[in-house]
Design a protein around this motif. Structure first.
Motif, mmCIF file in Angstrom:
data_model
loop_
_atom_site.group_PDB
_atom_site.id
_atom_site.type_symbol
_atom_site.label_atom_id
_atom_site.label_comp_id
_atom_site.label_asym_id
_atom_site.label_seq_id
_atom_site.Cartn_x
_atom_site.Cartn_y
_atom_site.Cartn_z
ATOM 1 N N GLU A 4 -1.005 -6.125 -2.132
ATOM 2 C CA GLU A 4 0.055 -6.915 -1.526
ATOM 3 C C GLU A 4 0.427 -6.246 -0.201
ATOM 4 N N VAL A 5 0.387 -7.017 0.880
ATOM 5 C CA VAL A 5 0.814 -6.516 2.179
ATOM 6 C C VAL A 5 2.315 -6.783 2.279
ATOM 7 N N VAL A 6 3.066 -5.741 2.601
ATOM 8 C CA VAL A 6 4.525 -5.832 2.709
ATOM 9 C C VAL A 6 4.908 -5.442 4.128
ATOM 10 N N LEU A 7 5.440 -6.415 4.861
ATOM 11 C CA LEU A 7 5.870 -6.176 6.230
ATOM 12 C C LEU A 7 7.397 -6.138 6.253
ATOM 13 N N ARG A 8 7.930 -5.010 6.707
ATOM 14 C CA ARG A 8 9.366 -4.815 6.797
ATOM 15 C C ARG A 8 9.760 -4.786 8.271
ATOM 16 N N LYS A 9 10.991 -5.194 8.543
ATOM 17 C CA LYS A 9 11.494 -5.171 9.911
ATOM 18 C C LYS A 9 12.972 -4.806 9.847
ATOM 19 N N ALA A 10 13.346 -3.768 10.572
ATOM 20 C CA ALA A 10 14.734 -3.295 10.612
ATOM 21 C C ALA A 10 15.276 -3.048 9.202
ATOM 22 N N ASP A 30 -6.275 -20.492 7.756
ATOM 23 C CA ASP A 30 -6.786 -19.546 8.750
ATOM 24 C C ASP A 30 -6.993 -18.228 8.026
ATOM 25 N N LEU A 31 -8.037 -17.502 8.404
ATOM 26 C CA LEU A 31 -8.381 -16.252 7.730
ATOM 27 C C LEU A 31 -8.073 -15.066 8.638
ATOM 28 N N PHE A 32 -7.296 -14.126 8.102
ATOM 29 C CA PHE A 32 -6.884 -12.935 8.832
ATOM 30 C C PHE A 32 -7.585 -11.721 8.234
ATOM 31 N N THR A 33 -8.361 -11.010 9.046
ATOM 32 C CA THR A 33 -8.869 -9.696 8.658
ATOM 33 C C THR A 33 -7.976 -8.709 9.389
ATOM 34 N N GLU A 34 -7.352 -7.812 8.616
ATOM 35 C CA GLU A 34 -6.281 -6.976 9.146
ATOM 36 C C GLU A 34 -6.615 -5.496 9.005
ATOM 37 N N TRP A 35 -6.475 -4.766 10.102
ATOM 38 C CA TRP A 35 -6.719 -3.322 10.138
ATOM 39 C C TRP A 35 -5.382 -2.611 10.271
ATOM 40 N N TYR A 36 -5.136 -1.671 9.370
ATOM 41 C CA TYR A 36 -3.927 -0.844 9.387
ATOM 42 C C TYR A 36 -4.368 0.610 9.420
ATOM 43 N N TRP A 37 -3.634 1.433 10.148
ATOM 44 C CA TRP A 37 -3.944 2.858 10.233
ATOM 45 C C TRP A 37 -2.768 3.679 9.729
ATOM 46 N N ARG A 38 -3.098 4.771 9.080
ATOM 47 C CA ARG A 38 -2.066 5.710 8.637
ATOM 48 C C ARG A 38 -1.669 6.686 9.752
ATOM 49 N N ASP A 39 -2.431 6.708 10.842
ATOM 50 C CA ASP A 39 -2.175 7.654 11.923
ATOM 51 C C ASP A 39 -1.978 6.975 13.284
ATOM 52 N N ARG A 40 -1.800 5.671 13.296
ATOM 53 C CA ARG A 40 -1.575 4.941 14.548
ATOM 54 C C ARG A 40 -0.361 4.038 14.383
ATOM 55 N N TRP A 41 0.246 3.707 15.483
ATOM 56 C CA TRP A 41 1.491 2.941 15.491
ATOM 57 C C TRP A 41 1.230 1.458 15.766
ATOM 58 N N TYR A 42 0.167 0.922 15.189
ATOM 59 C CA TYR A 42 -0.116 -0.508 15.336
ATOM 60 C C TYR A 42 -1.057 -0.974 14.240
ATOM 61 N N SER A 43 -1.138 -2.301 14.127
ATOM 62 C CA SER A 43 -2.131 -2.951 13.280
ATOM 63 C C SER A 43 -2.758 -4.068 14.101
ATOM 64 N N VAL A 44 -3.982 -4.441 13.731
ATOM 65 C CA VAL A 44 -4.710 -5.492 14.442
ATOM 66 C C VAL A 44 -5.160 -6.519 13.422
ATOM 67 N N VAL A 60 0.296 -2.311 0.591
ATOM 68 C CA VAL A 60 0.141 -1.766 1.928
ATOM 69 C C VAL A 60 1.449 -2.104 2.631
ATOM 70 N N VAL A 61 2.192 -1.063 3.032
ATOM 71 C CA VAL A 61 3.539 -1.253 3.572
ATOM 72 C C VAL A 61 3.559 -0.831 5.033
ATOM 73 N N VAL A 62 4.082 -1.730 5.892
ATOM 74 C CA VAL A 62 4.225 -1.427 7.315
ATOM 75 C C VAL A 62 5.597 -1.881 7.792
ATOM 76 N N GLU A 63 6.105 -1.170 8.798
ATOM 77 C CA GLU A 63 7.378 -1.533 9.410
ATOM 78 C C GLU A 63 7.132 -2.023 10.823
ATOM 79 N N ASP A 64 7.456 -3.287 11.052
ATOM 80 C CA ASP A 64 7.280 -3.949 12.341
ATOM 81 C C ASP A 64 8.314 -3.414 13.330
#
Length: 169
Positions: A16-22, A64-78, A106-110
């Motif tokens: 599960e991709v979890v996108l958090r903001k503020a 639409d199909l999204f292939t998503e790259w996340y990094w543990r050492d970078r401040w972005y996702s593509v 997979v947890v990221v903060e926008d």
């Protein structure tokens, strides 16, 4: 790809991709885990929004199909975006804190800043800089704000000089 991968998504582990903001949940959605090499996490998911969303420069639609790259050492996702027939629409890049994987999530903060690169690479748009300025991040966490701005600059440079494909290999 590592031993912990499923290149085509068939038989892939679900996460599960979890996108958090503020500090709040923005969106969560299921995805197929394609790769986790300890630094980079790659997932694939269908458009998780309600119905279609027209941004003016691209329209995201159901299936639409999204292939998503996340990094543990970078401040972005593509996120590479393709229509249901496989035609490349482009890349949507989110400036985020480095990703974490916790159990099946997979947890990221926008951090508000975004970049859009059209499928032909000719259009590179910096997005939401006004939202970022209004977010108060510069005052609350100057280090994170500086990392976010540097990440957006890096993504734009990569998109204009090498194309994002080089980053995603």
């Amino acid at each position: 790809m590592s031993a912990n991968s499923a290149e085509d998504g068939a038989g892939a582990e679900r996460v599960e991709v979890v996108l958090r903001k503020a500090g709040r949940l923005k969106i969560r959605y299921p995805a197929d885990l394609l790769c986790d090499d300890g630094v980079r996490i790659v997932v694939r998911a269908e458009w998780a929004g309600e119905g279609a969303r027209d941004f003016g420069f691209v329209r995201f639609e159901p299936h639409d199909l999204f292939t998503e790259w996340y990094w543990r050492d970078r401040w972005y996702s593509v996120k590479e975006v393709r229509d249901p027939s496989g035609v490349l629409k482009g890349w949507y890049c989110d400036v985020t804190r480095p990703a974490r994987r916790s159990g099946g999530q997979v947890v990221v903060e926008d951090l508000d800043l975004d970049l859009w690169v059209s499928g032909d690479g000719r259009r590179v748009l910096r997005l939401d800089e006004d939202e970022f300025a209004a977010s108060g991040l510069r005052e609350r966490d100057p280090r994170a704000a500086a990392q976010a701005e540097a990440a957006l600059d890096e993504l734009e440079r990569l998109a204009r000089e090498d194309g994002l494909e080089a980053l995603l290999r």
